[in-house]
Design a protein around this motif. Structure first.
Motif, PDB file in Angstrom:
ATOM      1  N   TYR A 256       0.811  -1.214   0.000  1.00 26.24           N
ATOM      2  CA  TYR A 256       0.000   0.000   0.000  1.00 26.24           C
ATOM      3  C   TYR A 256       0.844   1.263   0.000  1.00 26.24           C
ATOM      4  N   GLY A 257       2.090   1.152   0.435  1.00 23.87           N
ATOM      5  CA  GLY A 257       2.996   2.274   0.231  1.00 23.87           C
ATOM      6  C   GLY A 257       3.192   2.542  -1.254  1.00 23.87           C
ATOM      7  N   ILE A 258       3.340   1.445  -2.015  1.00 23.44           N
ATOM      8  CA  ILE A 258       3.467   1.574  -3.473  1.00 23.44           C
ATOM      9  C   ILE A 258       2.144   2.022  -4.092  1.00 23.44           C
ATOM     10  N   SER A 259       1.071   1.330  -3.717  1.00 24.58           N
ATOM     11  CA  SER A 259      -0.205   1.507  -4.409  1.00 24.58           C
ATOM     12  C   SER A 259      -0.746   2.922  -4.307  1.00 24.58           C
ATOM     13  N   PHE A 260      -0.744   3.481  -3.098  1.00 24.04           N
ATOM     14  CA  PHE A 260      -1.343   4.785  -2.901  1.00 24.04           C
ATOM     15  C   PHE A 260      -0.441   5.936  -3.335  1.00 24.04           C
ATOM     16  N   TRP A 261       0.860   5.662  -3.454  1.00 26.29           N
ATOM     17  CA  TRP A 261       1.780   6.757  -3.765  1.00 26.29           C
ATOM     18  C   TRP A 261       2.501   6.587  -5.087  1.00 26.29           C
ATOM     19  N   LEU A 262       2.259   5.465  -5.785  1.00 26.54           N
ATOM     20  CA  LEU A 262       2.994   5.230  -7.037  1.00 26.54           C
ATOM     21  C   LEU A 262       2.787   6.343  -8.064  1.00 26.54           C
ATOM     22  N   PRO A 263       1.544   6.808  -8.319  1.00 26.82           N
ATOM     23  CA  PRO A 263       1.402   7.919  -9.270  1.00 26.82           C
ATOM     24  C   PRO A 263       2.195   9.158  -8.848  1.00 26.82           C
ATOM     25  N   THR A 264       2.210   9.444  -7.539  1.00 26.63           N
ATOM     26  CA  THR A 264       2.965  10.599  -7.054  1.00 26.63           C
ATOM     27  C   THR A 264       4.465  10.391  -7.234  1.00 26.63           C
ATOM     28  N   LEU A 265       4.927   9.158  -6.955  1.00 31.29           N
ATOM     29  CA  LEU A 265       6.349   8.854  -7.138  1.00 31.29           C
ATOM     30  C   LEU A 265       6.736   8.965  -8.613  1.00 31.29           C
ATOM     31  N   ILE A 266       5.855   8.530  -9.503  1.00 25.07           N
ATOM     32  CA  ILE A 266       6.128   8.632 -10.939  1.00 25.07           C
ATOM     33  C   ILE A 266       6.190  10.100 -11.358  1.00 25.07           C
ATOM     34  N   ARG A 267       5.274  10.914 -10.839  1.00 28.90           N
ATOM     35  CA  ARG A 267       5.328  12.346 -11.146  1.00 28.90           C
ATOM     36  C   ARG A 267       6.633  12.966 -10.628  1.00 28.90           C
ATOM     37  N   GLY A 268       7.125  12.441  -9.502  1.00 34.21           N
ATOM     38  CA  GLY A 268       8.385  12.929  -8.966  1.00 34.21           C
ATOM     39  C   GLY A 268       9.580  12.627  -9.847  1.00 34.21           C
TER      40      GLY A 268
END
Length: 460
Positions: A256-268
């Motif tokens: 869930y660390g990946i799932s909920f933040w993956l789009p944000t990490l990709i934007r980063g």
């Protein structure tokens, strides 16, 4: 009696049992994590901070935790068809209502209620599948079933990005509002389909011949625990169950660390277009599909679970470290996310082979629910931690280091499952718990023994 080919038998079962379950799992996960795509838009339109978003994302799991065990015990009484249909219809409605969010308080309330509505679905499906597959077949079956989890990224990522881009302003609604509506309505419809078409009892289906029903029944009976019924209270007293809960918590922290933040990490990493983010989002999920099939097949073929799970934890930890070290290097960052996701998503299909044959009847439903609900509290901790860290430091690096460390802890906990201290902790067939190669005697008259769960091959 006509001889039954087991491979043909379970191919036939999989073609009938898995599709509805997989579609339900696909929609379940999509409705849990689609707020990851909506996050930037919620922040822009409603002024949500990273911490507000992380708390709302995680509150789903508080409702899920509170109602998971009661929900699964009701399922054991009323049957999978009716209860899973109820779960899907209610959570689809609440997911679509997320389009009405206009404040942090409403966001928190609906996320909590979504967890209440969905509580019991995944352990209910796992319980349902344990009625169709003996332990020796579950690694492969659940490896295929959990492809739906990765497919929610492969298919759901581009769909979510496309919906956000194509519906902005349509009928006066924002793209993120349409996202919740478009992905909530199919869940309600599938719930209706399940109510009419989910088949629960292999003894009553017309698509199995009588010899096939007899063969399946004999395989399931051979692997049943000798006691026949384990009181539910024993679930809460079992050290092994709590150890497995710790392992599952570690897995969920990364998931869930990946799932909920993956789009944000990709934007980063420099990608800002919603459609581009959606397609890049699919890459870690594609890597996970390959890894899940390999781990599931290998663990069944070798009849070994413990080392496979520990290896998946290690692979995920390495991926998080690569992602951190990548810095602004987009290619290396994506590779790190692919490794982290591939390792994390390879864990559950093999993990559930650990314990679904430990217990029977009500205790089986309760045992699955206890591990799943308590382990899923990581779904509250991980999103909130990452959000708070990002607010405080404007970077997710510290949170990713913590996640990598927790994955190493999960692998270490898995490796501690070496011996069994009491017959209450494990079935007569150790492989039913996914802990070793050789099956001890099972059934009436089987000797109660305490024995190592590692085979000689595994010990090497």
């Amino acid at each position: 009696m006509t001889a039954v080919n087991d491979d043909q038998l379970f191919r036939k079962i999989s073609l009938r049992v898995l599709p509805l379950a997989m579609i339900g799992f696909f929609l379940s996960y999509l409705n849990r994590v689609n707020i990851g795509f909506a996050q930037e838009h919620l922040s822009a339109d409603l002024g949500f901070s990273y911490a507000v978003y992380g708390l709302g994302a995680g509150l789903f799991f508080i409702g899920y935790f509170i109602f998971e065990i009661p929900s699964n015990l009701i399922l054991a009484r009323v049957g999978a068809r009716r209860w899973i249909a109820r779960i899907m219809i209610t959570w689809g409605i609440i997911s679509a209502l997320m389009a009405l969010v206009d404040s942090a308080a409403m966001f928190y309330a609906l996320r909590f209620l979504l967890g209440v509505a969905e509580a019991g679905f995944i352990p209910g499906i796992l319980y349902y599948m344990s009625q169709w597959y003996p332990a020796s077949r579950r690694g492969r079956a659940w490896g295929i079933f959990y492809i739906a989890l990765a497919a929610s990224g492969v298919i759901g990522g581009p769909i979510s990005g496309g919906v956000l881009a194509a519906t902005e302003g349509l009928a006066g609604l924002a793209g993120w509002q349409w996202l919740f509506i478009v992905e909530g309505v199919p869940t309600v419809l599938l719930g209706v389909v399940i109510l009419f078409f989910l088949q629960e009892d292999y003894r009553k289906v017309g698509w199995l011949r009588e010899p096939e029903r007899d063969r399946l029944g004999s395989l399931l009976r051979v692997e049943a625990p000798a006691a026949g019924h384990t009181p539910l209270r024993e679930v809460f007293r079992s050290p092994l169950i709590w150890l497995l809960t710790g392992v599952y918590f570690s897995y969920n922290f990364a998931l869930y660390g990946i799932s909920f933040w993956l789009p944000t990490l990709i934007r980063g990493l420099g990608f800002q277009n919603d459609v581009a983010v959606g397609f890049i989002y699919a890459l870690p999920s594609l890597a996970a599909i390959v890894a899940m099939v390999i781990f599931g097949y290998s663990s069944d073929r070798r009849r070994e679970r413990r080392k496979h799970i520990a290896a998946a934890f290690l692979l995920s930890a390495i991926g998080f470290v690569v992602c951190i070290l990548a810095g602004d290097n987009a290619v290396l960052g994506i590779i790190g996310l692919m490794l982290a996701n591939a390792g994390a998503l390879s864990i559950p299909a093999v993990f559930w082979s650990f314990q679904t044959s430990l217990l029977t009847g009500t205790a089986l439903a309760g045992g699955i629910a206890l591990i799943n609900s308590t382990g899923n509290l990581a779904g509250f901790a991980a999103p909130y931690l990452i959000g708070a860290v990002k607010d405080a430091t404007q970077s997710a690096e510290i949170a990713l280091w913590i996640t990598a460390g927790i994955m190493l802890v999960g692998g270490a906990l898995t490796l501690t499952v070496r011996t069994v201290s009491s017959v209450r902790d494990v079935p007569r067939n150790p492989d039913a718990a996914g802990l070793g190669h050789d099956a001890a005697p099972s059934g009436p008259g089987a000797a109660a023994t305490t024995r190592p769960v590692d085979s000689p091959k595994d010990a090497r």
